[in-house]
Design an enzyme around this catalytic site. Structure first.
Site, PDB file in Angstrom:
ATOM      1  N   PHE A  90       8.774  -3.770  -3.817  1.00  0.00           N
ATOM      2  CA  PHE A  90       8.045  -3.438  -2.585  1.00  0.00           C
ATOM      3  C   PHE A  90       6.979  -4.477  -2.228  1.00  0.00           C
ATOM      4  O   PHE A  90       6.384  -5.091  -3.105  1.00  0.00           O
ATOM      5  CB  PHE A  90       7.274  -2.131  -2.812  1.00  0.00           C
ATOM      6  CG  PHE A  90       7.969  -0.891  -2.328  1.00  0.00           C
ATOM      7  CD1 PHE A  90       9.009  -0.930  -1.419  1.00  0.00           C
ATOM      8  CD2 PHE A  90       7.541   0.352  -2.780  1.00  0.00           C
ATOM      9  CE1 PHE A  90       9.622   0.236  -0.986  1.00  0.00           C
ATOM     10  CE2 PHE A  90       8.145   1.523  -2.348  1.00  0.00           C
ATOM     11  CZ  PHE A  90       9.185   1.459  -1.458  1.00  0.00           C
ATOM     12  N   GLU A  91       6.707  -4.595  -0.938  1.00  0.00           N
ATOM     13  CA  GLU A  91       5.559  -5.378  -0.440  1.00  0.00           C
ATOM     14  C   GLU A  91       5.546  -6.822  -0.947  1.00  0.00           C
ATOM     15  O   GLU A  91       4.509  -7.385  -1.257  1.00  0.00           O
ATOM     16  CB  GLU A  91       4.223  -4.700  -0.826  1.00  0.00           C
ATOM     17  CG  GLU A  91       4.157  -3.202  -0.638  1.00  0.00           C
ATOM     18  CD  GLU A  91       4.158  -2.785   0.836  1.00  0.00           C
ATOM     19  OE1 GLU A  91       4.289  -3.650   1.710  1.00  0.00           O
ATOM     20  OE2 GLU A  91       4.025  -1.586   1.109  1.00  0.00           O
ATOM     21  N   GLY A  92       6.718  -7.417  -1.018  1.00  0.00           N
ATOM     22  CA  GLY A  92       6.827  -8.770  -1.572  1.00  0.00           C
ATOM     23  C   GLY A  92       7.045  -8.666  -3.068  1.00  0.00           C
ATOM     24  O   GLY A  92       6.237  -8.060  -3.773  1.00  0.00           O
TER      25      GLY A  92
END
Length: 594
Positions: free
Chosen positions: A404-406
């Protein structure tokens, strides 16, 4: 603690400067109001969400939406929304507490987080007054549910490689959007989608897309390893006419919105990892006290105790890092004038200041939770592999956080890369500090003499920063503009920075606690900080050796390793005894302890 009593601290400056512990926010600083917000969140989860947990896991969309609206009724959805637009306008420490407390809600916590965080915040920070008045009051109540749409089938970490297009109509009244977004949380029941598309195929921009717009459709649910109770589907856009009024900020500014919202998303993810880690410790400690083998509780076995101690120590470090960072956000965002015409620029600048810290929190948080969940399963033995016990769910649900999120790999490249960029712009005197260190290292390094509480640990922290400067300066000098291609070197430097931030956060928090309560009542803080600092320092030494050995050889390498040896001298600490003492307290309390 008031924002006015804290000084603004430059992002990344912790690597080259020492911080006064009075300038750091810790959980012990929570106000009565903040503690009540935590209790309200916990009460809501216990009363409304946990009794319906099994239904949520079966993807009952109507139930999730109903529960989100109930969260709106008690003010939880509007925590980040300014009061002028129907929200509560809470500080970041308070919203971080909400994030942490919600994690017991498992999949629902993800639905909640996607709505209040990356779904709503783009409008909070970058919307026009008209957009805010139109959408925020309904987002704050749950009348509208939001989703964030960045990832595409062919572009994940490479967000700017998106293929979704937006073309301005001939009459200039709307944009026509075409493309597919992948892995969209809340997709099946969201009303508002924050969509990134390239205007004329090149200018990366952001749009508020409504579900009712013609041409918007939702693909099938993904069959996921974990977080099964959250909706994850593709969003399909076919000639969707989006009014020009629904463009967020300006054409070509989408990357600034995306990256800054991702920064907050990374930070909020880490806050959730704090809560889940505490839950895993509680489940594991209770099970260890219930399970009997060889005629005694398994909690009496030292190896089980060591696991519980390690879980508690890493969670303590993470908690210290997360609330320290929340405090930084509060100070930075306090200066933003929400009535100003350039509120978007002000917000972007305030958030971007701490993008390095956000990545650090995300990496350390997700990997701490993975470690804690894994050890929790191990303590449960074969039962930890069955769905009968909650630890199995925590283990499965935790795995997505490193993606997630990079991904953590991308974030590791961003951490030192961001620091070097800031130095090149003259925002941080990194190179000056490195040059001064080179001169210092030419002189004999005096032996450290310090036997007071945490004196050696403070010294090891200072040496860790010097080790980073030494290795980092060598990497910059050797590779210059090609440094970004040396991903292993960057990753190792990132790990040193992550360790330093964790060590310093734990150390400063404990020093603050000693001043507040005295050493006798701070024993567990001191034990955990001592253990964490020494173990992380050993890791830093190993990482530095690997980096130096990769970059140099022969006499040059021998000289550098000789200097490193001087910087890594320390008196060994009996960490196993400290862990036994920590474990005894966790086992007795059957939960995370301080």
């Amino acid at each position: 603690m008031s924002n006015k009593t804290l000084n603004k601290i430059l992002g990344g400056s912790f690597m080259i400067e020492d911080l006064d512990y009075q300038q750091m926010v810790t959980p012990e600083d929570f106000t009565e109001e903040q503690r009540m917000i935590g209790e309200t969140t916990q009460d809501y989860v216990n009363a409304e969400v946990l009794p319906r947990d099994e239904e949520i896991e079966k993807l009952n969309y109507d139930l999730t939406v109903d529960l989100l609206r109930k969260a709106g009724e008690v003010g939880l959805l509007g925590a980040d929304v300014p009061e002028a637009y129907g929200g509560m306008g809470l500080d970041k420490v308070s919203t971080t507490i909400i994030n942490e407390k919600l994690t017991k809600a498992s999949s629902f916590a993800l639905s909640f987080g996607a709505h209040v965080g990356i779904g709503t915040l783009p409008i909070v920070y970058f919307g026009t007054d008209t957009q805010k008045r139109k959408y925020l009051p309904q987002l704050a109540t749950g009348e509208l549910i939001a989703a964030y749409c960045l990832t595409e089938p062919s572009s994940g970490s490479d967000a700017l490689g998106a293929k979704t297009t937006a073309k301005l109509s001939e009459d200039g009244t709307h944009y026509i959007l075409n493309g597919t977004k992948q892995f969209i949380t809340n997709a099946n029941f969201a009303d508002i989608f924050i969509v990134y598309a390239k205007v004329n195929g090149k200018d990366f921009s952001t749009f508020i897309v409504e579900r009712t717009m013609e041409g918007v459709s939702i693909g099938p649910e993904e069959k996921k390893m974990g977080i099964k109770g959250s909706s994850t589907c593709p969003l399909i856009l076919e000639d969707v006419k989006v009014p020009v009024e629904n463009l967020l900020w300006e054409v070509g500014k989408g990357h600034l919105i995306a990256f800054n919202i991702l920064n907050i998303g990374r930070f909020k993810l880490a806050a959730g990892c704090v809560g889940s880690s505490k839950d895993a410790i509680e489940y594991a400690a209770k099970y260890a006290n219930e399970r009997t083998q060889f005629g005694q509780k398994i909690s009496s076995f030292p190896l089980i105790g060591k696991k519980l101690a390690d879980m508690n120590i890493r969670t303590f470090a993470l908690e210290s890092m997360v609330y320290r960072t929340a405090g930084l956000f509060d100070v930075g965002l306090a200066d933003v004038d929400h009535n100003s015409a350039d509120v978007g620029y002000q917000s972007a600048k305030a958030i971007a200041e701490y993008q390095l810290e956000c990545s650090i929190n995300k990496v350390f948080g997700s990997e701490t939770l993975d470690f804690v969940a894994d050890e929790g399963v191990q303590i449960h033995g074969g039962y930890g592999f069955t769905q009968e016990y909650r630890i199995e769910r925590i283990y499965r649900d935790a795995r997505i956080n490193r993606i997630f999120e990079g991904t953590n790999e991308i974030n590791r490249l961003l951490i030192p890369g961001n620091l070097v960029k800031r130095a090149m712009k003259g925002e941080l005197p990194l190179m000056q500090k490195a040059m001064a260190l080179q001169k210092e290292l030419m002189e004999p390094i005096p032996a450290f003499v310090g036997e007071g509480t945490l004196e050696q640990e403070a010294h090891l922290l200072a040496m860790s920063k010097k080790i980073f400067l030494m290795a980092g300066a060598q990497a910059v000098q050797k590779y210059q503009m090609k440094l970004e291609q040396e991903q292993e070197v960057l990753s190792h430097l990132a790990d040193i920075m992550i360790a330093v931030y964790g060590m310093e956060s734990a150390l400063l928090r404990t020093k603050k606690q000693i001043e507040r309560a005295g050493e006798a009542k701070s024993e567990t803080y001191i034990d955990m900080t001592t253990t964490f600092v020494h173990e992380e320092f050993a890791r830093i030494e190993a990482l530095a050796k690997e980096v130096l050995s990769y970059m140099e050889s022969g006499d040059t390498l021998r000289t550098q390793l000789s200097v490193l040896k001087k910087l890594t001298k320390r008196t060994a600490v009996n960490t196993l005894s400290l862990k036994r003492r920590i474990a005894a307290k966790v086992i007795e309390a059957e939960e995370y302890v301080l």
